[in-house]
Design a protein around this motif. Structure first.
Motif, mmCIF file in Angstrom:
data_model
loop_
_atom_site.group_PDB
_atom_site.id
_atom_site.type_symbol
_atom_site.label_atom_id
_atom_site.label_comp_id
_atom_site.label_asym_id
_atom_site.label_seq_id
_atom_site.Cartn_x
_atom_site.Cartn_y
_atom_site.Cartn_z
ATOM 1 N N THR A 167 29.110 40.077 43.174
ATOM 2 C CA THR A 167 29.912 40.739 44.239
ATOM 3 C C THR A 167 31.448 40.562 43.505
ATOM 4 O OG1 THR A 167 28.987 40.158 46.086
ATOM 5 C CG2 THR A 167 31.071 40.095 46.282
ATOM 6 N N ALA A 168 31.766 39.398 42.600
ATOM 7 C CA ALA A 168 33.142 39.201 42.108
ATOM 8 C C ALA A 168 33.014 40.343 40.925
ATOM 9 C CB ALA A 168 33.035 37.853 41.274
ATOM 10 N N ALA A 169 32.151 40.790 40.194
ATOM 11 C CA ALA A 169 32.037 41.815 39.053
ATOM 12 C C ALA A 169 32.512 43.179 39.812
ATOM 13 C CB ALA A 169 30.905 41.806 38.296
ATOM 14 N N HIS A 170 31.880 43.316 40.830
ATOM 15 C CA HIS A 170 31.828 44.476 41.565
ATOM 16 C C HIS A 170 33.371 44.822 42.033
ATOM 17 C CE1 HIS A 170 31.949 47.266 45.275
ATOM 18 N NE2 HIS A 170 30.918 47.816 44.489
ATOM 19 N N ALA A 171 34.002 43.909 42.287
ATOM 20 C CA ALA A 171 35.438 43.859 42.711
ATOM 21 C C ALA A 171 36.222 44.277 41.754
ATOM 22 C CB ALA A 171 35.813 42.541 43.258
ATOM 23 N N VAL A 172 36.151 43.738 40.489
ATOM 24 C CA VAL A 172 36.902 44.161 39.423
ATOM 25 C C VAL A 172 36.695 45.715 38.705
ATOM 26 C CG1 VAL A 172 35.999 43.082 37.471
ATOM 27 C CG2 VAL A 172 38.066 43.507 37.228
ATOM 28 N N THR A 293 39.654 44.306 31.327
ATOM 29 C CA THR A 293 39.601 43.363 32.449
ATOM 30 C C THR A 293 38.854 42.520 31.751
ATOM 31 O OG1 THR A 293 37.580 44.322 33.548
ATOM 32 C CG2 THR A 293 39.554 45.316 34.254
ATOM 33 N N GLY A 294 39.060 41.053 32.479
ATOM 34 C CA GLY A 294 38.535 39.718 32.033
ATOM 35 C C GLY A 294 37.782 39.190 33.266
ATOM 36 N N LEU A 306 46.771 40.115 31.728
ATOM 37 C CA LEU A 306 45.225 40.682 31.990
ATOM 38 C C LEU A 306 44.506 40.476 33.394
ATOM 39 C CD1 LEU A 306 42.755 41.224 30.606
ATOM 40 C CD2 LEU A 306 41.955 38.643 30.521
ATOM 41 N N THR A 307 44.197 41.800 33.911
ATOM 42 C CA THR A 307 43.593 41.926 35.003
ATOM 43 C C THR A 307 42.190 41.052 34.831
ATOM 44 O OG1 THR A 307 44.607 43.961 35.788
ATOM 45 C CG2 THR A 307 42.408 43.563 36.804
ATOM 46 N N THR A 308 41.870 40.502 35.937
ATOM 47 C CA THR A 308 40.658 39.416 35.984
ATOM 48 C C THR A 308 40.316 38.925 37.303
ATOM 49 O OG1 THR A 308 39.700 37.449 34.809
ATOM 50 C CG2 THR A 308 41.999 37.470 35.849
ATOM 51 N N VAL A 309 39.140 38.251 37.204
ATOM 52 C CA VAL A 309 38.582 37.660 38.484
ATOM 53 C C VAL A 309 38.836 36.067 38.328
ATOM 54 C CG1 VAL A 309 36.641 37.100 39.912
ATOM 55 C CG2 VAL A 309 36.796 39.429 38.915
ATOM 56 N N THR A 340 36.060 33.801 45.190
ATOM 57 C CA THR A 340 36.721 34.349 43.845
ATOM 58 C C THR A 340 37.853 35.155 44.573
ATOM 59 O OG1 THR A 340 35.100 36.027 43.916
ATOM 60 C CG2 THR A 340 34.737 34.113 42.692
ATOM 61 N N ALA A 341 38.581 35.841 43.569
ATOM 62 C CA ALA A 341 39.785 36.802 43.949
ATOM 63 C C ALA A 341 40.056 37.679 42.654
ATOM 64 C CB ALA A 341 40.988 35.996 44.232
ATOM 65 N N LEU A 342 40.275 38.967 43.097
ATOM 66 C CA LEU A 342 40.654 39.776 42.052
ATOM 67 C C LEU A 342 42.167 39.519 41.717
ATOM 68 C CD1 LEU A 342 40.152 42.486 40.424
ATOM 69 C CD2 LEU A 342 40.600 43.662 42.393
#
Length: 354
Positions: A167-172, A293-294, A306-309, A340-342
């Protein structure tokens, strides 16, 4: 000849158990007798009972093991690992315990031997790839463990603290897809055992055995499938380790393609920073415009834009330690899913116009 406990007993004229009590149960002896025993030991050069053997006999070592499949230096150099171990250490200190770092050899036979012989009261299974074999060995020893992966197949008595990787990876990935990117590379370390650096041909994410990598690649792929980009259209990049150099080397293999990716989604911030390094190393005229992204939100991520989770590394470590050292009375309370948060920064932007 090395002095022994028996030699001390003979010198004082007491039994072996009396000498042992002088070290481990002093309340069982008079102060005068204990002093005679310790004085004889000093004269003979006897250092006292082996602390590991003594602790194993009483069934308590006072130490928890942290398993990971990297070199020992990884625990001190990887930013996420450092924060995680700080959390574990804090929990250990509160319970007057120590931690034993247990890097596992590459060969599974040798790794099993390490797990079988480690003198610990339990294990934190931090980063062990396909970890099922390790859990089986720990169970055979009758020791408790905490996994840092939220396992769907966890039994009621198993303990874990993790995140919903998919789910966290899906968000980014959805964020990147929403910016119009369709020609995308997914970058992770050790996607397949013994894989080389650069693009891999996989029929699907089911071929990836590492549960963390599997979850993150699956979440990335889910988001792009929703906008019509299927697995076969994604570029899967393998890095030979979780380092900036490895990330840079992996992405360099696709930068000179006639149509390089417009976005690279990395399975960790460290790899993503390596991608940025590779882009910065190229002349401006030869530098493709790529969103990056990271994953993790280590301190260096903010400085690099860096855009990340974001996931709570130190909190994960603290909870893992507490679940081992002070397990909850209710078994299912040992199943902890962290938020987690984007975090969107400047490393991502709209797809470049043709």
């Amino acid at each position: 000849m090395k002095p022994t406990l028996q030699a001390v007993a003979d010198a004082v004229g007491v039994s072996r158990s009396t000498v042992s009590n002088a070290y481990s149960r002093p309340d069982q002896l008079s102060a005068a007798l204990r002093e005679r025993i310790l004085d004889a030991a000093r004269q003979l050069g006897y250092p006292g009972p082996n602390p590991t053997a003594r602790s194993l006999r009483r069934g308590f070592v006072g130490s928890i093991g942290v398993l990971f499949t990297s070199k020992l230096s990884y625990a001190f150099t990887d930013p996420f690992a450092v924060r995680f171990l700080a959390g574990v250490s804090g929990a250990a200190e509160r319970h007057d315990a120590t931690i034993l770092l247990v890097p596992l050899p590459t060969a599974e036979t040798e790794a099993r031997r390490v797990v079988e012989n480690a003198a610990v009261d339990g294990f934190c299974v931090y980063c062990v790839g396909d970890e099922q074999w390790a859990l089986d060995v720990i169970r055979e020893r009758g020791l408790p463990f905490v996994s840092t992966i939220a396992r769907d197949d966890a039994g009621p008595d198993d303990r874990f603290v993790g995140i919903d990787e998919r789910t966290a990876a899906h968000a980014v990935a959805a964020h990147v897809a929403g910016l119009g990117h369709r020609r995308v590379a997914l970058l992770a370390d050790t996607v397949l055992p013994d894989a080389g650096t650069g693009p891999l041909t996989l029929s699907g994410v089911h071929e990836v055995s590492n549960p963390t990598t599997h979850g993150r690649l699956a979440g990335f792929a889910d988001a792009f499938a929703e906008v019509g980009v299927h697995w076969s259209e994604l570029t899967i990049l393998n890095a030979p380790g979780n380092s900036r150099a490895a990330g840079a080397a992996a992405v360099t293999t696709v930068l000179d393609r006639p149509e390089p990716p417009t976005a690279v989604l990395a399975g960790s911030d460290v790899l993503a920073l390596g991608v940025l390094d590779a882009l910065d190393a190229r002349p401006a005229a030869d530098r493709p415009s790529i969103s990056v992204t990271g994953f993790d939100d280590i301190p260096e991520a903010a400085a690099a834009g860096l855009t990340t989770v974001r996931q709570p590394a130190e909190e994960k470590g603290r909870i893992a330690g507490e679940l081992l050292l002070d397990p909850p009375a209710e078994p299912t309370a040992g199943h902890v899913l962290l938020p987690t948060a984007l975090v969107v920064r400047t490393s991502t932007g709209p797809v470049p116009r043709s």
